[in-house]
Write a protein that holds these residues in place. Structure first.
Motif, mmCIF file in Angstrom:
data_model
loop_
_atom_site.group_PDB
_atom_site.id
_atom_site.type_symbol
_atom_site.label_atom_id
_atom_site.label_comp_id
_atom_site.label_asym_id
_atom_site.label_seq_id
_atom_site.Cartn_x
_atom_site.Cartn_y
_atom_site.Cartn_z
ATOM 1 N N ARG A 159 0.829 -1.207 0.000
ATOM 2 C CA ARG A 159 0.000 0.000 0.000
ATOM 3 C C ARG A 159 0.864 1.257 0.000
ATOM 4 O O ARG A 159 1.906 1.306 0.648
ATOM 5 N N LYS A 160 0.437 2.264 -0.720
ATOM 6 C CA LYS A 160 1.213 3.490 -0.873
ATOM 7 C C LYS A 160 1.516 4.136 0.467
ATOM 8 O O LYS A 160 0.684 4.176 1.364
ATOM 9 N N CYS A 201 -0.051 10.037 -0.150
ATOM 10 C CA CYS A 201 -1.164 10.287 -1.063
ATOM 11 C C CYS A 201 -0.683 10.592 -2.473
ATOM 12 O O CYS A 201 -1.484 10.892 -3.352
ATOM 13 N N GLN A 238 -3.426 1.959 -3.766
ATOM 14 C CA GLN A 238 -4.033 2.954 -2.895
ATOM 15 C C GLN A 238 -4.786 2.256 -1.756
ATOM 16 O O GLN A 238 -4.783 2.724 -0.617
#
Length: 230
Positions: free
Chosen positions: A165-166, A169, A198
């Motif tokens: 997951r990133k 943002c 994301q």
């Protein structure tokens, strides 16, 4: 002449039996595998490093080792003895072993996917956008690529959860952290990317209700109670 004919027939029958036996040793679709040579379909798909794969249709997914050009997770899985990553953010492939060439391994300086592969316990790249990760002396765990929740990753297949997951943002963030799968009523995505995501896929038994047009984001729901209008 009759003896020669009989010998020919027996030889043919023997070869046929050998062929049938060899075929019977190959694994059927959806059977567990480690290399494509084990499967009748000639395609073994492995999702995570050092994990068991599945025999799939040859045209369905990327196939793994042991021949040159096939994808791989370790040099031991290649006939050549060398599994090499050419660029970050891509699969490694079996290649001919050349003198001085770096392959996936355990020693400092060897190429790597996760820190678990390295004797030092640290797989690291200071410039992930252009440098392939290598085994390095362990200094700071937060700098090392891992597979557990919270570990640094650049490919979803590095994570035990299957989701990288990133970190931020930023739309095009190249590194992330291994994250758990989404629980009920949490954001999720059905389109799991090869690199970072994301959001993560749902836990087993839940579906990602993302039927809203123009978006891949949804909420994890139990199949019977899935909301079709986000």
């Amino acid at each position: 002449m009759a003896q020669f004919r009989m010998t020919t027939i027996l030889l043919f029958v023997g070869l046929s039996l050998c062929f049938e036996f060899a075929q019977s040793e190959l694994k059927c679709m959806d059977s567990p595998c480690m290399t494509s040579a084990e499967c009748m379909s000639s395609c073994c798909y492995i999702y995570q490093p050092n994990g068991m794969g599945t025999c799939v249709d040859y045209m369905y997914k990327s196939c793994f080792g042991p021949d040159n050009g096939n994808q791989c997770y370790s040099s031991d899985g290649c006939n050549s003895g060398c599994c090499k990553i050419s660029q970050p953010l891509e699969y490694a492939r079996c290649v001919p072993k050349l003198e001085g060439q770096k392959c996936l391994g355990q020693e400092d300086g060897d190429l790597c996917y996760t820190s678990e592969e390295c004797k030092s316990g640290c797989c690291h790249s200071r410039a992930i956008s252009w440098m392939v990760p290598t085994c390095v002396p362990k200094r700071n765990k937060n700098e090392c690529f891992g597979s557990d929740y919270g570990d640094l990753c650049y490919l979803s297949m590095q994570c035990k959860s299957g989701c990288c997951r990133k970190n931020t943002c930023k739309l095009f963030a190249e590194t992330g952290r291994c994250a758990r799968r989404a629980a009920e009523d949490e954001f999720c995505t059905k389109m799991i990317h090869f690199q970072v995501n994301q959001h993560c896929q749902c836990e087993d038994g839940l579906t990602c209700d993302n039927s809203a047009p123009g978006t891949q984001r949804g909420f994890c729901k139990k199949p019977a109670s899935a909301n079709k209008c986000l």
